[in-house]
Design a protein around this motif. Structure first.
Motif, PDB file in Angstrom:
ATOM      1  N   GLY A  99      15.836  81.911  36.953  1.00 33.12           N
ATOM      2  CA  GLY A  99      15.218  80.645  37.367  1.00 33.12           C
ATOM      3  C   GLY A  99      13.766  80.778  37.769  1.00 33.12           C
ATOM      4  N   SER A 100      13.107  81.840  37.298  1.00 32.94           N
ATOM      5  CA  SER A 100      11.719  82.075  37.687  1.00 32.94           C
ATOM      6  C   SER A 100      10.799  80.968  37.186  1.00 32.94           C
ATOM      7  N   ASP A 101       9.770  80.657  37.980  1.00 29.70           N
ATOM      8  CA  ASP A 101       8.795  79.665  37.527  1.00 29.70           C
ATOM      9  C   ASP A 101       7.526  80.350  37.011  1.00 29.70           C
ATOM     10  N   ILE A 102       7.705  81.596  36.594  1.00 29.30           N
ATOM     11  CA  ILE A 102       6.576  82.349  36.030  1.00 29.30           C
ATOM     12  C   ILE A 102       6.890  82.738  34.596  1.00 29.30           C
ATOM     13  N   LEU A 103       5.895  82.611  33.745  1.00 29.04           N
ATOM     14  CA  LEU A 103       6.060  82.966  32.341  1.00 29.04           C
ATOM     15  C   LEU A 103       4.898  83.880  31.957  1.00 29.04           C
ATOM     16  N   ILE A 139       2.885  71.564  19.793  1.00 30.59           N
ATOM     17  CA  ILE A 139       2.205  71.769  21.082  1.00 30.59           C
ATOM     18  C   ILE A 139       2.963  71.028  22.191  1.00 30.59           C
ATOM     19  N   ALA A 140       3.344  69.777  21.927  1.00 30.71           N
ATOM     20  CA  ALA A 140       4.080  68.992  22.930  1.00 30.71           C
ATOM     21  C   ALA A 140       5.408  69.670  23.267  1.00 30.71           C
ATOM     22  N   GLY A 141       6.042  70.236  22.251  1.00 26.81           N
ATOM     23  CA  GLY A 141       7.315  70.928  22.470  1.00 26.81           C
ATOM     24  C   GLY A 141       7.141  72.131  23.377  1.00 26.81           C
ATOM     25  N   ILE A 142       6.079  72.890  23.176  1.00 25.12           N
ATOM     26  CA  ILE A 142       5.828  74.066  24.033  1.00 25.12           C
ATOM     27  C   ILE A 142       5.554  73.610  25.466  1.00 25.12           C
ATOM     28  N   LEU A 143       4.716  72.575  25.582  1.00 23.64           N
ATOM     29  CA  LEU A 143       4.367  72.092  26.926  1.00 23.64           C
ATOM     30  C   LEU A 143       5.603  71.635  27.692  1.00 23.64           C
ATOM     31  N   ASP A 145       9.166  72.029  26.707  1.00 23.35           N
ATOM     32  CA  ASP A 145      10.358  72.893  26.718  1.00 23.35           C
ATOM     33  C   ASP A 145      10.109  74.259  27.350  1.00 23.35           C
ATOM     34  N   ARG A 146       8.921  74.822  27.120  1.00 22.94           N
ATOM     35  CA  ARG A 146       8.683  76.176  27.636  1.00 22.94           C
ATOM     36  C   ARG A 146       7.978  76.157  28.988  1.00 22.94           C
ATOM     37  N   PHE A 147       7.016  75.213  29.161  1.00 24.96           N
ATOM     38  CA  PHE A 147       6.175  75.264  30.367  1.00 24.96           C
ATOM     39  C   PHE A 147       6.642  74.292  31.460  1.00 24.96           C
ATOM     40  N   GLY A 148       7.516  73.347  31.123  1.00 24.81           N
ATOM     41  CA  GLY A 148       8.037  72.427  32.145  1.00 24.81           C
ATOM     42  C   GLY A 148       7.170  71.215  32.428  1.00 24.81           C
ATOM     43  N   ALA A 149       6.270  70.871  31.508  1.00 25.12           N
ATOM     44  CA  ALA A 149       5.495  69.642  31.688  1.00 25.12           C
ATOM     45  C   ALA A 149       6.373  68.447  31.323  1.00 25.12           C
TER      46      ALA A 149
END
Lengths: 216, 177
Positions: A99-103, A139-143, A145-149
């Motif tokens: 559950g880390s909030d670091i990538l 780009i929207a998918g990365i923002l 799904d991966r980054f939590g925006a």
């Protein structure tokens, strides 16, 4: 009998070989190694313990053509913190917790990642986040799904995004710097982006552990 | 300017050139050659090559307000130093291996600190840029700690963390001291 003697001799050689009596190569005076999770599996990060080990030959090159492989400044943009190896290792350990909030992101292209990357990092090639080589949906998918925006009708809500620790090949590499500038343009909070300027170059220069990345 | 003569700093132009000599070693014993944090703290700025180049140019002007200091010992500096830098070996600035008079005269004559009053005046003191062998080198960090203890303003101390290791890694030139 002969083999036993040989084995004994071999063991003796091992004990008295330069490696056997090598001086320890720590990360710091108090830390010899740390464990992180890479691709779901534990990996130990430490420095090569062979005092005679030299830098991987790819990274011994001094004079890659500039442009494009030019020397980057120590700071990319206001608010973007530049970090070194010790800070990177702390982020890798933190990123390995559930559950880390670091990538930690390796921005290099898959051909580089395949040769070896930093354990605990994930691969997001820089071309996927670059507007002219990617597309808005990717780009929207990365923002999201991966980054939590959170996509709020044309506007991005970055209040819960992950802290991104980005790196590429080092002080002569423009891939993570380019991605960082793009993220800032979208409004990604600067204090949630860290840049490991030394990148693979300095990681190798210090003999730190790498793992073969997967091509994606 | 290096020892009064103009030196052009430019990266090696041979794209196949590889790092040579000692700077290919990855695993020097730690301790003592451990990895240093990115920042030494206390307000001392960490700089990279581009910033160092600016300081080297500034240090080459007449009556410079900047001094670039190579803190390494002679066995290292004899093999080459960064053009425009000056050797002040770390032991000279370290209070327990040096003596008060030597440290005092460095501050007064070389760093432009006014030590005539009991409270030293650092208002005209030079900006010091310190470097040694790189990420794993403890010499300039130790000197920086000493300088801070002596009251040198942190804003006037810069640390080139990459050091000679990163300098030669990028194909940048060294000169004989």
């Amino acid at each position: 009998m002969k083999t036993t003697l040989l084995t004994a001799l071999f063991a003796l050689v091992l004990i008295y070989s330069p490696n056997g009596i090598a001086k320890p190569v720590g990360i710091t005076t108090s830390t010899l190694s740390v464990e992180v999770i890479h691709n779901g599996k534990p990996v130990v990060i430490q420095r090569s313990q062979d005092n005679k080990n030299t830098i991987a030959s790819d990274y011994a090159l001094t004079s890659r053509a500039c442009p494009p492989f030019c020397i980057r400044p120590i700071k990319l943009a206001p608010g973007i913190e530049t970090i070194g190896e010790l800070e990177m290792i702390d982020y890798l350990v933190a990123a390995s917790k559930p559950g880390s909030d670091i990538l930690v992101i390796d921005s290099r292209t898959p051909d580089w990642v395949a040769k070896g990357t930093i354990p605990g990092s994930i691969s997001i090639p820089w071309t996927l986040l670059k507007e002219d080589t990617s597309d808005p949906i990717t780009i929207a998918g990365i923002l999201s799904d991966r980054f939590g925006a959170i996509d709020e009708d044309e506007l991005w809500n970055f209040s819960k995004v992950k802290t991104l620790v980005m790196f590429c090949n080092g002080m002569w590499c423009g891939q993570s710097p380019r991605n960082i500038m793009t993220l800032l343009k979208y409004g990604y909070p600067a204090d949630k982006i860290k840049w490991y300027r030394g990148g693979m170059q300095n990681w190798h220069a210090l003999g730190l552990t790498t793992v073969k990345g997967q091509e994606k | 300017m290096h020892r009064g003569e103009a030196v052009v700093i430019k990266r090696l132009q041979d794209p196949t050139h590889k790092l040579g000599d000692e700077y290919t070693l990855s695993s020097r014993p730690c301790p003592p050659r451990c990895i240093h944090p990115f920042s030494l703290g206390a307000g001392v700025e960490t700089i990279g090559e581009l910033e160092l180049l600016d300081y080297l140019v500034a240090a080459s002007e007449p009556n410079p307000a900047v001094l670039v200091i190579d803190s390494r010992t002679e066995d290292w500096t004899s093999k080459g130093i960064i053009p425009g830098s000056r050797i002040i070996t770390w032991q000279t600035l370290k209070t327990d291996t040096s003596d008060p008079l030597t440290v005092m005269s460095l501050l007064e004559d070389d760093f432009n600190v006014d030590t005539s009053e009991a409270l030293w005046d650092f208002s005209e003191a030079k900006t010091l840029v310190l470097l040694c062998n790189g990420i794993w080198c403890n010499q300039s960090p130790q000197n920086i700690k000493t300088l801070l203890k002596l009251g040198y303003p942190a804003g006037k101390i810069k640390w080139y963390r990459g050091g000679v290791q990163s300098w030669v890694q990028l194909g940048l030139p060294l000169v004989q001291p």
